[in-house]
Write an enzyme that holds these catalytic residues in place. Structure first.
Site, PDB file in Angstrom:
ATOM      1  N   GLN A 142      13.101   9.532 -26.827  1.00  0.00           N
ATOM      2  CA  GLN A 142      13.204   8.612 -25.687  1.00  0.00           C
ATOM      3  C   GLN A 142      13.431   7.181 -26.163  1.00  0.00           C
ATOM      4  OE1 GLN A 142      10.618   8.922 -22.086  1.00  0.00           O
ATOM      5  NE2 GLN A 142       9.842   6.924 -22.736  1.00  0.00           N
ATOM      6  N   THR A 143      12.496   6.634 -26.943  1.00  0.00           N
ATOM      7  CA  THR A 143      12.566   5.233 -27.376  1.00  0.00           C
ATOM      8  C   THR A 143      13.847   4.944 -28.156  1.00  0.00           C
ATOM      9  OG1 THR A 143      10.161   5.097 -27.463  1.00  0.00           O
ATOM     10  CG2 THR A 143      11.379   3.483 -28.743  1.00  0.00           C
ATOM     11  N   GLY A 182       8.880  10.781 -33.645  1.00  0.00           N
ATOM     12  CA  GLY A 182       8.262  11.495 -34.751  1.00  0.00           C
ATOM     13  C   GLY A 182       8.875  12.872 -34.916  1.00  0.00           C
ATOM     14  N   ARG A 315     -26.434   1.214 -48.663  1.00  0.00           N
ATOM     15  CA  ARG A 315     -26.207  -0.076 -49.313  1.00  0.00           C
ATOM     16  C   ARG A 315     -27.424  -0.989 -49.140  1.00  0.00           C
ATOM     17  NH1 ARG A 315     -22.772  -2.126 -53.220  1.00  0.00           N
ATOM     18  NH2 ARG A 315     -22.178  -4.285 -52.776  1.00  0.00           N
ATOM     19  N   ARG A 338     -23.065  -5.761 -34.653  1.00  0.00           N
ATOM     20  CA  ARG A 338     -21.632  -5.482 -34.779  1.00  0.00           C
ATOM     21  C   ARG A 338     -21.340  -3.987 -34.763  1.00  0.00           C
ATOM     22  NH1 ARG A 338     -20.384  -8.295 -40.276  1.00  0.00           N
ATOM     23  NH2 ARG A 338     -18.225  -7.669 -39.870  1.00  0.00           N
ATOM     24  N   GLY A 406     -16.819  -5.194 -49.549  1.00  0.00           N
ATOM     25  CA  GLY A 406     -15.667  -5.043 -50.439  1.00  0.00           C
ATOM     26  C   GLY A 406     -15.246  -3.605 -50.620  1.00  0.00           C
ATOM     27  N   THR A 427       0.541   1.164 -29.173  1.00  0.00           N
ATOM     28  CA  THR A 427       1.928   0.947 -28.754  1.00  0.00           C
ATOM     29  C   THR A 427       2.564   2.192 -28.150  1.00  0.00           C
ATOM     30  OG1 THR A 427       2.136  -0.681 -30.532  1.00  0.00           O
ATOM     31  CG2 THR A 427       4.179   0.112 -29.536  1.00  0.00           C
ATOM     32  N   GLU A 429       3.267   5.761 -26.244  1.00  0.00           N
ATOM     33  CA  GLU A 429       2.898   6.234 -24.892  1.00  0.00           C
ATOM     34  C   GLU A 429       2.527   5.072 -23.967  1.00  0.00           C
ATOM     35  OE1 GLU A 429       3.214   9.334 -23.434  1.00  0.00           O
ATOM     36  OE2 GLU A 429       4.390   9.487 -25.244  1.00  0.00           O
ATOM     37  N   ASP A 431       2.930   0.523 -24.216  1.00  0.00           N
ATOM     38  CA  ASP A 431       2.291  -0.644 -24.814  1.00  0.00           C
ATOM     39  C   ASP A 431       1.075  -1.029 -23.973  1.00  0.00           C
ATOM     40  OD1 ASP A 431       2.639  -3.264 -26.583  1.00  0.00           O
ATOM     41  OD2 ASP A 431       2.192  -3.880 -24.521  1.00  0.00           O
TER      42      ASP A 431
END
Length: 669
Positions: A142-143, A182, A315, A338, A406, A427, A429, A431
């Protein structure tokens, strides 16, 4: 779960011992049923135990070797599916756990559904058996180079020639080249090609056509077909295993019956005829695809949070100034504030994805009954959920990488590749910004119809309560009041509706609706996001109203639901305050309660990610290992890099030695 490397025992056993719920029952709550847990576990272990599906070296492979590796894995997966006579459910899970993008994804995910949704019964009988047996490999073209989101702007043409009863497929410009599909670059033999249908000199817009691209004998491109791969993409490994392609047609002829004719057709004489099948049936396929994308978002975000939570528990950095052992990074409030909202989001997206499965079934039944009353709402809802969940997930994976310090930047952490392979979802299916503006346009239309007495449906039903929601006051007086689901729901409804009404009023002040929409588009994006966040919060609350077995399971999910909701209040505090949905003091109380909730999540965090039930193979991360034996694994993984094949690097004699021996030959200027 898989064992450790270079060490003994479970380094996270202490963390798991603090869990205040039954992990096995949480696995069921996450997967949806005991059957789903068992099937997923069986398929994950089948993949993990097969050396063909090895992926620890994937980020080190050159592109050609990576693509060949993808072909090998896809063929081997199909061989195992046939040999073991796997069900469709089992086969889908096996492909999921192989965890390597390839042509198979588009064959099953786009090519086959396009024929099912847009092909006549006769066309389905001809093409689907070939696709099901992999006698042909298909993609979805399609695109184009010049057009993506604006499908109506596609330039490829399909002109009917009544003399030969054929369509002539042609790429009239460079920008009409198909670009990105794809599986197109190297693997596909066929494509569903979207082109402008022209007959009797009239352009009838975009339609789908089944076009053979390559010979079924030697795989060479057919005459008039130019195609190839568009080149390397972001990241190492990642989506570079997929052969995204470019395709051009030079007057390629196909039989008339290769136009997908379920909704319309062209007669032998060249007449364009609508069938009696309503075009709204295409909505069913769209809802299905978007439901899959939301489910994929929960999988990707849960993988990232699993890695970050386990590593943060292992850690240790710094400690009390008075001396003593270092502190687990997961104990720092900055890490929790977070990470835990992302963990809560993974669960929230999982449950809204479950609801979307129900919505798909509901939409399908209504379409069969020719009831189109909820279609626009279903379209807006699924478009918005696709946009919000994929954006949050992409950002969340990157945040998890940063939360791992790191070491998170190493390919062996699994996070760089996970981010690179996931981020295109923002992006493809649709944007995300374009989709959110579609949602906003629907919400503006819904608000404008309230005055006429038309009752909004589905996820917009709350807008029917406009008289109350526009003037209600939030009843929260203490931090604990924020644990009341009814209070949370009302605050989110008030915020969403008031933002929508405010935008609608401002649009009405503009010289025209379109000009107002254009000028206010940034605000309209926020309106759409507020509506979608309300849907996700609502579906999480509704999940908690169900019977959820297992000691402590419902309580942990309630904590996560509150974390998700109150984090959104914290993040979007300006919206809640500016609309008068809450007061500044209530905002402060929400923040206070959020801190208390993080403390409740902390002893359960590792067990909550264990409930995702991911094997070490699927996670693909030395930091996220089930046994927590991170440092020996990191050390061992480093030596696998091809750069370490020799002690003295290639190039030493030519470049390093002359420099070190001061023997560089200097040219005279």
């Amino acid at each position: 779960m898989e064992g450790g490397v270079g060490g003994e025992g479970d380094h996270l056993a202490g963390e798991r011992a603090t869990a205040q719920f039954d992990v096995e029952h949480m696995k069921v709550a996450w997967a949806g049923s005991r059957h789903a847990v068992d099937v997923a576990d069986r398929m994950a272990r089948l993949v993990a135990s097969d050396p063909v599906f090895r992926k620890d070296n994937r980020t080190m492979l050159p592109r050609k070797e990576l693509f060949k590796d993808t072909l090998r894995k896809a063929a081997h997966a199909w061989k195992r599916i046939v040999e073991l006579r796997l069900t469709e459910e089992e086969a889908n899970l096996l492909r999921l756990y192989v965890d390597q993008p390839g042509y198979v994804d588009l064959h099953w995910g786009m090519f086959v559904p396009a024929i099912k949704g847009q092909g006549t019964e006769e066309q389905q009988k001809k093409w689907l058996p070939l696709a099901y047996r992999f006698q042909i490999i298909g993609c979805y073209a399609q695109t184009e180079l010049g057009h993506g989101s604006n499908v109506q702007g596609l330039e490829t043409t399909a002109t009917f020639d009544p003399k030969t009863d054929e369509f002539v497929i042609h790429s009239p410009t460079l920008t009409s080249s198909k670009w990105w599909p794809g599986g197109l670059g190297k693997a596909s033999t066929h494509a569903v090609v979207y082109a402008r249908l022209i007959t009797e000199g009239k352009d009838y817009g975009i339609h789908g056509f089944i076009v053979q691209l390559r010979s079924l004998e030697d795989h060479s491109p057919l005459p008039g077909v130019t195609l190839g791969d568009i080149g390397g993409k972001f990241g190492s490994g990642a989506y570079n295993s997929m052969d995204n392609g470019v395709l051009r047609f030079d007057h390629v002829r196909i039989p008339r019956d290769q136009m997908l004719m379920r909704l319309s057709q062209v007669t032998k004489e060249g007449k364009y005829v609508h069938s009696d099948v309503p075009k709204q049936l295409l909505y069913g396929t769209m809802v299905f695809v978007r439901q899959t994308i939301v489910a994929d978002a929960s999988k990707a975000l849960s993988r990232a949070t699993c890695i970050a939570v386990r590593y943060s528990a292992i850690r240790k950095q710094f400690g009390p100034q008075t001396g003593g052992p270092e502190t687990q990074v997961l104990n720092y409030k900055t890490q929790q504030s977070r990470l835990f909202p992302l963990l809560a989001s993974a669960y929230a997206f999982r449950f809204v994805g479950e609801w979307l499965k129900w919505l798909y079934t509901d939409v399908t039944h209504k379409l069969e009954a020719k009831d189109f009353s909820t279609l626009q709402e279903a379209h807006a809802c699924t478009a918005g959920l696709k946009a919000v969940t994929t954006s949050v997930t992409a950002d969340g994976i990157e945040e998890c990488r940063k939360l791992c310090g790191g070491h998170g930047y190493l390919n062996s952490s699994g996070l760089p590749e996970l981010f690179a392979v996931y981020v295109p979802a923002c992006t493809y299916e649709g944007d995300n910004v374009v989709l959110l503006l579609q949602v906003a346009r629907f919400l503006m239309k819904t608000v404008s119809q309230l005055a006429s007495g038309k009752q909004p449906v589905g996820t917009t039903a709350y807008m029917g309560n406009i008289q109350y929601l526009m003037q209600c006051k939030c009843g929260v007086n203490t931090a604990e009041d924020w644990l009341n689901p009814a209070a949370i729901r009302e605050v989110f409804e008030a915020r969403a509706l008031r933002m929508a009404v405010n935008c609608a009023q401002n649009i009405n002040k503009a010289p025209s609706q379109e000009e107002g929409f254009y000028e206010l588009s940034p605000d309209l994006l926020e309106v759409a996001v507020a509506h979608i966040q309300l849907i996700i919060v609502t579906k999480f609350i509704e999940k908690l109203e169900q019977d959820i077995p297992g000691e402590g399971v419902k309580e942990q999910l309630r904590i996560l639901c509150n974390v998700y909701a109150l984090y959104l209040v914290h993040k979007h505090l300006g919206d809640f305050l500016s609309t008068g949905s809450i007061t500044p003091r209530q905002g402060a109380l929400a923040n206070e309660q959020l801190g208390k909730l993080y403390a409740q999540v902390r002893p359960n965090a590792v067990a909550l990610v264990d409930a995702f039930n991911y094997t070490d193979h699927y996670l693909g991360s030395v930091l996220g290992r089930y046994d927590g034996n991170v440092y020996p694994a990191l050390y061992e993984e480093a030596w696998k890099d091809p750069l370490n094949d020799t002690d003295v690097p290639d190039g030493y004699q030519e470049h390093l030695r002359p420099l070190l021996k001061q023997q560089l030959k200097l040219s005279r200027l």
